[in-house]
Design an enzyme around this catalytic site. Sequence first.
Site, PDB file in Angstrom:
ATOM      1  N   HIS B 224      33.402  42.502  41.695  1.00 61.30           N
ATOM      2  CA  HIS B 224      32.424  41.429  41.552  1.00 61.30           C
ATOM      3  C   HIS B 224      32.063  41.136  40.097  1.00 61.30           C
ATOM      4  CE1 HIS B 224      30.069  38.218  42.972  1.00 61.30           C
ATOM      5  NE2 HIS B 224      29.157  38.566  42.101  1.00 61.30           N
ATOM      6  N   TYR B 228      31.956  37.714  36.924  1.00 55.44           N
ATOM      7  CA  TYR B 228      31.081  37.342  35.820  1.00 55.44           C
ATOM      8  C   TYR B 228      31.769  37.466  34.467  1.00 55.44           C
ATOM      9  CZ  TYR B 228      27.631  36.564  39.244  1.00 55.44           C
ATOM     10  OH  TYR B 228      26.987  36.034  40.312  1.00 55.44           O
ATOM     11  N   HIS B 375      35.599  28.824  48.383  1.00 56.92           N
ATOM     12  CA  HIS B 375      34.480  29.138  47.482  1.00 56.92           C
ATOM     13  C   HIS B 375      34.983  29.445  46.071  1.00 56.92           C
ATOM     14  CE1 HIS B 375      31.311  31.426  45.564  1.00 56.92           C
ATOM     15  NE2 HIS B 375      32.103  32.482  45.535  1.00 56.92           N
ATOM     16  N   PHE B 376      35.941  30.377  45.946  1.00 58.36           N
ATOM     17  CA  PHE B 376      36.224  30.817  44.577  1.00 58.36           C
ATOM     18  C   PHE B 376      37.151  29.858  43.828  1.00 58.36           C
ATOM     19  CE2 PHE B 376      39.241  33.815  46.824  1.00 58.36           C
ATOM     20  CZ  PHE B 376      40.414  33.317  46.297  1.00 58.36           C
ATOM     21  N   HIS B 377      37.698  28.856  44.523  1.00 53.46           N
ATOM     22  CA  HIS B 377      38.377  27.820  43.740  1.00 53.46           C
ATOM     23  C   HIS B 377      37.361  26.867  43.105  1.00 53.46           C
ATOM     24  CE1 HIS B 377      42.064  29.415  45.465  1.00 53.46           C
ATOM     25  NE2 HIS B 377      42.669  28.833  44.458  1.00 53.46           N
ATOM     26  N   ARG B 439      42.001  33.869  55.658  1.00 54.99           N
ATOM     27  CA  ARG B 439      42.508  33.632  54.316  1.00 54.99           C
ATOM     28  C   ARG B 439      43.807  34.422  54.130  1.00 54.99           C
ATOM     29  NH1 ARG B 439      38.929  37.371  50.196  1.00 54.99           N
ATOM     30  NH2 ARG B 439      40.353  36.482  48.682  1.00 54.99           N
ATOM     31  N   ARG B 440      44.510  34.173  53.018  1.00 47.40           N
ATOM     32  CA  ARG B 440      45.696  34.921  52.628  1.00 47.40           C
ATOM     33  C   ARG B 440      46.642  35.149  53.799  1.00 47.40           C
ATOM     34  NH1 ARG B 440      43.622  39.325  48.307  1.00 47.40           N
ATOM     35  NH2 ARG B 440      43.003  40.737  49.929  1.00 47.40           N
TER      36      ARG B 440
END
Lengths: 179, 548
Positions: B224, B228, B375-377, B439-440
């Site tokens: 995580h 950041y 989300h993370f794209h 996913r994946r």
Amino acid sequence: MMHIDRSERVFFIASAVLLVVFALAIGISGFVYGIQVPQPFAKVNPVTIADPEKSDFPTFALPAAERIRELAPGRYEVYVLAQMWKFSPGSVNYGEPSIKIPAGSQVTFYFTSRDVQHGLKIVSADGGRHTNVNMMILPGEISRLTATFDEPGTYHMICHEYCGAAHQTMYGVLEVVNQ
Amino acid sequence: MFTNDKLSTDKLAAWNIGVAMVALALGGSMGLFQKLEHAGTNLYNQLNFIGINSYYQGLTLHAVLNALVWTTFFIVGFFTFAIPRSLGRPLKYPQIQIAAFGLMMAGLIMAAIPILMGLANVLYTFYPPMKASPFFYIGLVLVVVGSWVAGYGYYFTYGAWRKENAGQRTPFIALAAIITMVMWQIATLGVAIELLWLVIPWSFGLVAGTDPQLARTFFWFFGHPLVYFWLLPAYISWYAMLPKQAGGKLFSEPLARLVFWLFLVLSIPVGLHHQYVDPGISAGWKVMHAILTYSLFLPSMLTAFTVVASLENAGRARGGTGLLGWVRKLPWGDPSYASQNLAMILFAFGGISGLTNASYNLNLAVHNTIWVPGHFHLTLGSAVTLTFIGISYWLVPKLSGKQLFSRTLGLWQAWTWFIGMLLMSNGLHILGLNFGVPRRSALGFAPYAQEAWNPLLIEALIGGIILTISGLLFYVNIVGTLVSKKKLTAPIEMPVAEALNPEPAPAFLDTWRPWLALTIALIIIAYGPILFDLISNLNMTAPPITIR
């Protein structure tokens, strides 16, 4: 202390209040409605888990059909072995029968892996109905979650953690039937 | 200070950024093949010439190159450029930066060979007991160690600056960059312990079994804060560079510093929010990490306010009036500005879906579904990547001494990225939330696929095609700049926004000890008992399983 603009202070407090509201909603869903996440249950040896002589959790060494157990009317336990690339019981693409339970039943799922990490999400086969059954299935751990199935229909138990070349074929079928 | 603002270490910055861009080109292009596969067109046979034979091999390359290589190399290059300029002194030991680049390159090559040979189809999370070639793991360790070494070079320089400038506040960009590197240094201990203790000896066959639950816990200790580590350099640009590019000032400089300290303290003790549905961790610890994750939302909200207020300051300085009239006055014709502002808008959506993921039991609805890549794209793929692209629009001309090949192309690139990403992430979010699509997964071959997924998979594919075009436009622009003969007519300087309020930040926002002590204390509280529990009940029973 440092100077903070009034509008920024108001914004910050509003953000914090919003988070408290969200946290309360989570608390209520968890402790009033009982929507819970998996908790530690037992540690096992994945190599011997299905061996009747050596298993440290012998229920998993029973034949697949005997791992669907009716405890009382409307209360079931299902013990599923995950391996590349099937769920047993339930993998219809490996010739196993689907798991059948009557509508309205409360089912406690116990899953463990014999090889790599797998995952489980139970989704309805035609969109629409949702379940909260979602967990990681690790070798060495038993994952447990309880759900109630009120609406009849076909559900897919989909492996959602990448587990090798045929990961996309790994699923099982759960049928909730009208009594 | 510097003659013509050139530094001997700029070449190193350029090399790091160059490697990053090659990685993004190759890794990014894999994305199109994934979206095509999901929509039923498997074209991996066409990639045999570079060694790629399957969806999962391509996906491993996509994630390792984009999430680890593009980001880490770009960040090290950006910091190597920005830290000496912010401090107004050259790096103390440039040799350290050379050694760091050497280590990172050695690691990259060592990890890339097994991936291309199909000996590491384990995705970037490499969850044991799935086993890749040991060289894949050793390569990853070298990349991480190389980034540590890069950090040491910055610390020595910062230490020298402090001696030379006793009593002065550290310039914001340098302070924020060094906080980012320190956070990274602590966070990567998790993955280092995982690899060196639980994975590498086992992958060589020296130990028979490993403990997958403990390995996951060490991975997400790192996994995580990794997010950041990507995001904070983008924040540096948003806080301290973009307002200047737009002609404005930084709204509340002390709060910007506070935000970086809060990210140091809060980035790490939150990793269990990736493990809410893991079997071996009790609910109490998961709830604790959920609360800490929520508190991490506060510095993000402060950032949203301060950055927008700084841009409003710029828009009004440019003659904008009214409640929102200043927005139109912002320099939307500058590709560096436009791409970073669009990145922020996408990040707002990514923040909302991220808050959903972080919400303990609400995560049951979306964990490991295709909502998560949706989300993370928006975060890594937009807030970070589109910002780094925006930085490149001034930094590549600066480092090469050439004019940007085409501003128009740059604007087209920024807007196509924005539209492509909206379409793709919208499709993925809905597929995950409404249908539980995993996913994946090579969905084109999934026997459980449903007809109802198709329109959304096609929406995501259209988004992917637009993103691929956007990527091509970016590379045409960069290569065009590098081969162009048009030298810069006016020098480019690193944009540094002045603080709106010239009063220096309070001393506690320039003091390391209390913040480091708080960081370590929170890690011990949030991770100590759970790691103690997992290690005292160690279950080293999972033998390696080689994935082909």
